[in-house]
Design an enzyme around this catalytic site. Structure first.
Site, short mmCIF file in Angstrom:
data_model
loop_
_atom_site.label_atom_id
_atom_site.label_comp_id
_atom_site.label_asym_id
_atom_site.label_seq_id
_atom_site.Cartn_x
_atom_site.Cartn_y
_atom_site.Cartn_z
N ASN A 61 0.82 -1.21 0.00
CA ASN A 61 0.00 0.00 0.00
C ASN A 61 0.86 1.26 0.00
O ASN A 61 0.53 2.24 -0.67
CB ASN A 61 -0.92 0.02 1.22
CG ASN A 61 -2.09 -0.94 1.09
OD1 ASN A 61 -2.27 -1.58 0.06
ND2 ASN A 61 -2.89 -1.05 2.14
N HIS A 459 -15.95 1.99 -14.15
CA HIS A 459 -15.69 1.30 -12.89
C HIS A 459 -16.86 0.40 -12.50
O HIS A 459 -16.77 -0.37 -11.53
CB HIS A 459 -15.42 2.34 -11.80
CG HIS A 459 -14.88 1.79 -10.53
ND1 HIS A 459 -15.55 1.87 -9.33
CD2 HIS A 459 -13.72 1.14 -10.26
CE1 HIS A 459 -14.83 1.30 -8.38
NE2 HIS A 459 -13.72 0.85 -8.91
N TYR A 492 -11.90 -10.27 -0.75
CA TYR A 492 -12.58 -8.98 -0.78
C TYR A 492 -14.03 -9.18 -0.36
O TYR A 492 -14.70 -10.10 -0.83
CB TYR A 492 -12.57 -8.36 -2.18
CG TYR A 492 -11.29 -7.71 -2.60
CD1 TYR A 492 -10.06 -8.10 -2.08
CD2 TYR A 492 -11.30 -6.70 -3.56
CE1 TYR A 492 -8.88 -7.51 -2.49
CE2 TYR A 492 -10.12 -6.09 -3.98
CZ TYR A 492 -8.92 -6.50 -3.45
OH TYR A 492 -7.76 -5.91 -3.86
#
Length: 719
Positions: A61, A459, A492
């Site tokens: 990250n 998206h 996820y």
């Protein structure tokens, strides 16, 4: 001044919503999220290999944080941009504080690896060793592996008047080598640690097993490959004396600017952009403290870096490679307990007689990953590829991952004569190269591939199957908050919906016409589509809830999102709070809103959940005077999502799905006292845990276990 920015607070004076003190800084808020991930690495309640995984995620990250956020800030500073952020800081001010904060966090993470994680791993029989810690037998094995698999691919590059300083690629790990020549002079060379080689070299363990909790457990040992290379450098410089070597790791700007309007072929432009990313300006040079100033200065000067770009860390450079150990070894006693994702009997092949479309026609199906299996999504597309009555498949692909069964199903559909149209988003950050490859492959199979719209990133996550059923056409739709990626679906947290709702089907057809052709359609029956009507409709939903509160009706907002940045949405939430409306914000990452400000946001609480699975779903709940409405989708509450992306929010109409989302899911988030962090002004803190409370993710795993037992008990009712 306009009413948009001036309002009256509960104490009667005027509140200027342009006051910079009312907002948190976007970059610092994102950095705070990385700190919360680091807290999971420090949490001893997590199994040790999971803590190692979180540490790897921190490293990965922060790499992205430097490449994108700090890279963008440096561009702003270099261009002389004077625009201030929501919290009133200039790019120069933000860059200084953010870079210092990122440097400090990466240093702390490395120190924690050395002082805590590595010793704890060793106690459990997993050894991450320095070369100096190896036994003679282990050194002999390491030397053998070096000679066989590493030495042949190494390329030492000299630096002298006839050899210019080599390009140092992004995220590469290198050794700066000092050498004494035959005349006694010092020379400099660079050796790059090759990417295809595992960063941590597995070596024999002594002993092979050890007893832990009355069980014999396999022992694993690894050594850092750059240290193996450093110990064998003489083989690269025969006849010379290697004085010393010093590792360094470079992070470059990866913020690509694509001049779409000037590009004849977006695919070709993106390929050029990916190549250019490797050549971006230097943002960070990670070194060990023992690197001499003369070597350090040589690197800074030749790479065009600044002294402020150098960060000193102890131990191995780069944490992202720890994922190889965290995920790759078979020590399940050191990981989270495994679970089998749930699949409703209604969606299992033996229940639906092999007819997936029959199951979708019978009712809408809501899937909550990873608690629910991703397999039905794959089976849906595989069924569409083979079914003789399916005429066409249309879908959007944002991130699909390697060896994608989704792409395989689409290619099979084309082989079987179906019309297949796929929008592959080439601008999916850091997945561009993978998506380019998939796009080329799909095109070769005859699939109609679209690369998105000029100026807009697509998206949204939608799949549409068009089927001929007895002379009439039926549309089968799958919509999701997450990507069509079978690998990330295991880690996820996302929600997806199967439906044959005619109005949603009509909306999805109109959306694909907008994406693939020329369409100026502005009205959709049920979908909220950015940048067309999503901001307008979402604002109307917020205002309706405010009006319910003012009229004395029951009102409550629960918004679950990954980021809250949009100033207009924040100001509207402030107005709602001032009206007395109770607002719960479940914001995983960036939150520029400040809760608990007297007279402004006293009725707002902000909760961030960081746990085993990456919280990724967007759930927008409106109490609506008792006539509850829930929307799911791909859009976060950020200007880019509302203004510059093709996003979709879709409604949930089935009452049992609404109850599940409100009473099981959202309520569990709001009651979490284990993994929750509450935002107070600019900082996050944990609540006091209460007896019997489970973290929301554990709670939802338990819910699925209960469902398995319930289905076994009532199996006969389903047939």
């Amino acid at each position: 001044m306009s009413q948009e920015f001036i309002s009256t607070n509960t104490h009667g004076h005027m509140e200027n919503l342009k006051d910079h003190s009312l907002y948190n800084n976007r970059e610092l808020s994102l950095l705070d999220f990385q700190k919360r991930v680091f807290e999971e690495a420090q949490d001893e309640a997590n199994p040790i290999l999971e803590r190692l995984k979180f540490l790897s995620i921190v490293g990965s990250n922060l790499d992205e944080f430097y490449m994108v956020r700090i890279g963008g800030l440096k561009k702003q500073v270099a261009s002389g941009t004077t625009d201030v952020s929501l919290d009133g800081r200039s790019p120069t001010e933000i860059l200084e504080v953010v870079r210092d904060g990122a440097h400090a966090l990466i240093q702390e993470a490395h120190e924690y690896l050395l002082s805590n994680i590595i010793p704890k791993l060793a106690e459990s029989g997993v050894h991450l060793l320095s070369y100096s810690e190896l036994t003679d037998a282990q050194k002999e094995e390491a030397a053998k592996k070096y000679k066989q698999t590493i030495f042949p691919v190494l390329t030492p590059l000299a630096v002298d008047p006839s050899h210019p300083f080599p390009h140092i690629s992004n995220l590469s790990l290198n050794l700066a080598v000092t050498i004494k020549d035959e005349l006694g002079g010092e020379r400099f060379a660079r050796v790059k640690v090759p990417r295809p080689i595992d960063r941590l070299m597995p070596i024999i363990s002594e002993p092979w097993t050890m007893e832990i909790d009355d069980n014999l457990r396999r022992v694993y040992s690894f050594v850092w490959v750059e240290e193996v290379i450093a110990a064998n450098l003489q083989s690269l410089f025969p006849g010379m004396e290697v004085i010393a070597s010093y590792p360094f790791r470079v992070t470059r700007n990866a913020d690509m600017t694509i001049q779409e309007l000037e590009a004849d072929d977006l695919l070709e432009t993106m390929e050029q952009g990916v190549r250019q990313r490797r050549l971006g300006s230097v943002l960070r040079v990670a070194v060990n403290p023992d690197m001499p100033d003369r070597v350090r200065n040589l690197l800074i000067e030749n790479m065009g870096a600044e002294e402020d770009d150098v960060v000193e860390v102890n131990g191995p450079l780069g944490l992202e490679s720890l994922m190889m150990v965290a995920s790759g070894i078979d020590r399940f006693d050191l990981k989270y307990p495994p679970f089998i994702p749930f699949t409703s009997i209604r969606l299992k092949p033996e229940t639906r007689d092999g007819d997936f479309f029959k199951a979708v026609r019978s009712q809408n199906h809501l899937l909550h990953h990873p608690y629910d299996s991703f397999s039905p999504v794959i089976e849906f597309l595989e069924a569409a590829a083979s079914d003789p009555n399916v005429l066409a498949i249309k879908m959007t692909l944002y991130r699909v991952g390697p060896r994608s069964p989704i792409v395989a199903a689409l290619m099979k559909a084309r082989e079987n004569g179906k019309q297949v149209a796929v929008l592959v988003e080439l601008k999916a950050r850091f997945d561009e190269e993978s998506n380019i490859g998939w796009a080329r492959m799909l095109e070769r199979e005859g699939v109609h591939v679209i690369y998105g719209l000029i100026g807009l990133k697509t998206h949204s996550k939608i799949a549409l199957v068009i089927r001929n059923e007895g002379g009439h056409i039926r549309r089968y739709v799958h919509m999701s908050t997450g990507n069509y990626n079978s690998l990330t679906a295991h880690v996820y947290e996302d929600l997806g919906l199967f439906t044959v709702d005619p109005q949603i089907g009509s909306d999805v057809s109109d959306l694909f016409n907008f994406l693939t052709g020329y369409s100026e359609k502005r009205d959709y029956h049920k979908l909220l589509v950015a940048p067309i009507n999503l901001r307008k409709r979402f604002t109307e939903l917020l205002n309706r809830e405010i009006q319910h509160q003012k009229d004395g009706h029951k009102a409550h907002l629960i918004l679950k999102t990954n980021a809250l940045v949009d100033e207009k949405i924040i100001n509207l939430l402030y107005e709602a709070s001032k009206a007395g409306l109770k607002i719960d914000l479940l914001v995983r990452g960036i939150c520029c809103l400040k809760p608990g400000v007297e007279g402004l946001s006293e009725n707002i609480r902000v909760i961030s959940i960081v746990s085993r699975f990456l919280e990724h779903s967007r759930i927008y709940y409106f109490h609506n005077g008792g006539d509850e409405e829930v929307y799911l989708g791909s859009a976060d509450l950020m200007p880019r999502n509302l203004n510059r992306r093709v996003e979709v929010l879709f409604p949930i109409h089935d009452s049992h799905h609404v109850r599940y989302l409100r009473d099981n899911v959202l309520e569990s988030y709001l009651r979490d006292s284990i993994k929750a962090r509450y935002l107070t002004d600019e900082s996050y803190s944990r609540p006091e845990p209460f007896e019997g409370n489970l973290g929301v993710q554990d709670k939802l795993l338990n819910v699925r276990s209960d469902w398995v037992e319930q289905e076994k008990e009532h199996l006969w009712e389903l047939f």
